[in-house]
Each structure stands twice: as C-alpha cells, then as structure tokens.
Write a protein that holds these residues in place. Structure first.
Motif, short mmCIF file in Angstrom:
data_model
loop_
_atom_site.label_atom_id
_atom_site.label_comp_id
_atom_site.label_asym_id
_atom_site.label_seq_id
_atom_site.Cartn_x
_atom_site.Cartn_y
_atom_site.Cartn_z
N PRO A 204 24.25 93.84 98.53
CA PRO A 204 23.51 94.14 99.43
C PRO A 204 21.81 94.06 99.31
CG PRO A 204 25.06 96.12 98.99
CD PRO A 204 24.94 95.08 97.94
N ASN A 205 21.48 93.86 97.85
CA ASN A 205 20.12 94.01 97.86
C ASN A 205 19.58 92.37 97.44
OD1 ASN A 205 20.07 96.79 97.75
ND2 ASN A 205 20.78 96.78 95.70
N VAL A 206 20.29 91.67 97.67
CA VAL A 206 20.15 90.03 97.59
C VAL A 206 20.13 89.37 98.80
CG1 VAL A 206 20.48 87.92 96.43
CG2 VAL A 206 20.78 90.03 95.02
N SER A 207 19.00 88.82 99.36
CA SER A 207 19.00 88.00 100.42
C SER A 207 18.89 86.55 100.16
CB SER A 207 17.68 88.30 101.23
OG SER A 207 16.54 88.07 100.54
N GLN A 208 19.19 85.77 101.34
CA GLN A 208 19.27 84.27 101.21
C GLN A 208 17.73 84.08 100.59
OE1 GLN A 208 20.79 83.13 104.91
NE2 GLN A 208 21.77 81.67 103.89
N ARG A 209 16.55 84.62 101.21
CA ARG A 209 15.33 84.40 100.71
C ARG A 209 15.03 84.84 99.22
NH1 ARG A 209 10.49 82.19 102.26
NH2 ARG A 209 10.75 82.89 104.59
N LYS A 210 15.77 85.69 98.75
CA LYS A 210 15.54 86.22 97.16
C LYS A 210 16.04 84.93 96.62
CE LYS A 210 15.77 90.01 94.11
NZ LYS A 210 15.89 91.42 94.13
N ILE A 211 17.41 84.45 97.13
CA ILE A 211 17.93 83.37 96.14
C ILE A 211 17.26 82.08 96.29
CG2 ILE A 211 20.15 82.10 96.04
CD1 ILE A 211 21.59 84.14 97.52
N SER A 212 16.44 81.87 97.33
CA SER A 212 15.67 80.69 97.36
C SER A 212 14.53 80.62 96.56
CB SER A 212 15.44 80.29 98.89
OG SER A 212 14.72 81.27 99.64
N ASP A 213 13.83 82.00 96.73
CA ASP A 213 12.61 81.99 95.83
C ASP A 213 12.72 82.03 94.28
OD1 ASP A 213 11.19 82.55 98.10
OD2 ASP A 213 11.10 84.74 98.02
N HIS A 214 13.88 82.54 93.77
CA HIS A 214 14.58 82.42 92.73
C HIS A 214 14.45 81.02 92.13
CE1 HIS A 214 16.64 83.93 88.86
NE2 HIS A 214 17.41 83.04 88.94
N LEU A 215 15.20 80.36 92.91
CA LEU A 215 15.39 78.70 92.45
C LEU A 215 14.28 77.92 92.93
CD1 LEU A 215 18.83 78.16 94.17
CD2 LEU A 215 18.28 78.11 91.99
N GLY A 216 13.17 78.58 93.55
CA GLY A 216 11.97 77.70 93.95
C GLY A 216 12.27 76.46 95.00
N ILE A 217 13.16 76.88 95.95
CA ILE A 217 13.32 75.78 96.91
C ILE A 217 13.06 76.48 98.14
CG2 ILE A 217 15.41 74.78 95.79
CD1 ILE A 217 17.33 76.09 97.14
N SER A 218 13.03 75.79 99.23
CA SER A 218 12.79 76.37 100.82
C SER A 218 14.20 77.16 101.31
CB SER A 218 12.33 75.13 101.76
OG SER A 218 13.44 74.49 101.85
N PRO A 219 13.86 77.95 101.89
CA PRO A 219 15.04 78.61 102.77
C PRO A 219 15.73 77.62 103.46
CG PRO A 219 13.02 80.02 102.97
CD PRO A 219 12.57 78.65 102.33
N GLY A 220 15.03 76.62 104.26
CA GLY A 220 15.75 75.50 104.94
C GLY A 220 16.97 74.89 103.97
N ASN A 221 16.46 74.48 102.54
CA ASN A 221 17.32 73.94 101.72
C ASN A 221 18.72 74.51 101.44
OD1 ASN A 221 18.11 72.02 99.97
ND2 ASN A 221 16.41 72.16 98.67
N LEU A 222 18.29 75.94 101.52
CA LEU A 222 19.22 76.75 100.95
C LEU A 222 20.28 76.99 102.12
CD1 LEU A 222 19.36 80.03 98.96
CD2 LEU A 222 20.81 79.91 101.06
N THR A 223 19.99 76.92 103.48
CA THR A 223 20.67 77.13 104.74
C THR A 223 21.54 75.82 104.70
OG1 THR A 223 18.83 76.77 106.12
CG2 THR A 223 19.52 78.98 105.34
N TYR A 224 20.91 74.78 104.34
CA TYR A 224 21.34 73.53 104.62
C TYR A 224 22.69 73.28 103.93
CZ TYR A 224 22.33 68.47 104.01
OH TYR A 224 23.05 67.05 104.16
N HIS A 225 22.69 74.06 102.62
CA HIS A 225 23.79 74.07 101.88
C HIS A 225 24.89 75.09 102.27
CE1 HIS A 225 22.79 70.52 99.21
NE2 HIS A 225 21.62 71.19 99.47
N PHE A 226 24.42 76.41 102.49
CA PHE A 226 25.13 77.38 102.83
C PHE A 226 24.32 78.12 104.16
CE2 PHE A 226 25.93 76.91 98.34
CZ PHE A 226 27.39 77.19 98.34
N LYS A 227 24.86 78.01 105.10
CA LYS A 227 24.47 78.32 106.45
C LYS A 227 24.03 80.00 106.46
CE LYS A 227 24.91 78.24 111.48
NZ LYS A 227 25.73 77.61 112.70
#
Length: 208
Positions: free
Chosen positions: A22-45
């Motif tokens: 519950p404490n991990v958002s898509q934003r937190k994952i994209s920030d951790h990877l250093g990629i844009s949120p859009g890049n992440l949602t391209y692969h996982f909506k």
C-alpha cells in the motif's frame, strides 16, 4: 519480456518487499528507476498490473517446484527439501504474503485466481499424501477429511507465517524466519508411520 519491463518488475518487487504494497505508488517506482511516469504506464497501465505480473511469477515458480517434486523419489528428505525451497520462494515474493489481505480485497484478478489456486494446490497436496501413504511413510487417515484439515493448517502456515514473524520479531530476514521448516516438520509428525518417524529422527538434527 523487454528489458524495461523486467527492470520495472524487479524494482517493484524490491520496493513492495521493503515498504509494503500500500505504501508504493507508480510514481515511487518510476522515481526509483529514474524513468518518467509515462514510460512506466506504457508498460504497466496500472499498479495492479504490476502486482499481477509479480503474483503470477510467484505462482509459476511454485508450480515448477511442485512439478520437480513429483519427479523425485518419495522420501521425507525430499519433502522437507521441497518445503524449505518453498519458503525461500515465499521470502523472495514476501510482499504477497505480508499484504495478502490487502491484495484479496483490492485486486479482483488476484483474488479470483487465488481462490481457484488453493483448490488445485489442495488436490496436489492430497495426491502427494497418497504417494507417501503408499510408500509406508504416512499412515492412513483415521478421521474424516483428516488430510484435508492438515492441508488447511499448512496453507495457513504458508500464507501467514511471515506476518506472524514480523509481528513477533519486528523484522524479517531469511534466516531469522528460522523455524519455518521445523514448524512444518512438527506439523506432519503425528501422521507418520514407524518407518516415517525413523526417517524423521534421522533428518531432524539438520534443522534444529
């Protein structure tokens, strides 16, 4: 699977395990990877899609362990080695077990699949028990649905062992999980024949 998708899953697994689902958002994952949120949602909506990908990875790993166990000689040592490997896999995907109630309440895909999965796993378990009865290591059932009840207890141990450890020990490491295999061994001991108990006593010192 392409490299970016694999990296997203690896990062999400690490973050889910560390901080809780519950404490991990898509934003937190994209920030951790250093990629844009859009890049992440391209692969996982949606975040739920990441949860599902990791959950089905876990299911596939465990299914393969069951398959390999089915090809081995029927012995308590092989059964206990299988259970120990099972717990290693659980630890690797520990967020699923630590946040299992959250997943069941909030992810319909995982919830529906899990309810069917535990039925098929019970059938696999009961077939395994039949093999151990035929080999003379387990006794015949003495009570109605006795081995179905054993499966239910073991399922509870597998699903909630990590939660119990986190509550009582305040932290989880693979070895501090500690007595998981020993707990399983004590759970099956009352069902062993004299032949099975002899094998058990030979194996027990390795896990104490």
């Amino acid at each position: 699977m392409n490299k970016t998708k694999k990296k997203i899953l690896e990062a999400a697994l690490q973050l889910f395990n560390t901080y809780g689902l519950p404490n991990v958002s898509q934003r937190k994952i994209s920030d951790h990877l250093g990629i844009s949120p859009g890049n992440l949602t391209y692969h996982f909506k949606k975040k739920e899609n990441i949860e599902e990908a990791l959950y089905f990875d876990l299911v596939n790993w465990i299914s393969e362990e069951f398959r390999q166990m089915g090809e081995k000689e029927v012995s308590l040592q092989n059964l206990i080695t299988f259970v120990d490997s099972f717990f290693v896999t659980i630890y690797t995907y520990r967020f699923v077990y630590l946040d299992i109630v959250h997943l069941m309440r909030n992810n319909d895909v995982i919830s529906a699949h899990y309810k069917q999965l535990i039925i098929s796993r019970k059938l696999q378990f009961l077939r395994m028990i039949e093999q151990f009865i035929d080999s003379g290591l387990f006794r015949e059932a003495e009570l109605p649905d006795e081995y179905e009840m054993l499966y239910k207890r073991i399922q509870i141990i597998l699903d909630f062992y990590l939660s119990a450890e986190e509550i009582t020990e305040n932290t989880i490491g693979y070895r501090p999980m500690g007595n998981h295999t020993l707990l399983f061994m004590h759970s099956i001991y009352p069902y062993l024949t004299l032949k099975g108990k002899k094998q058990f006593q030979e194996i027990l010192p390795l896990y104490e």
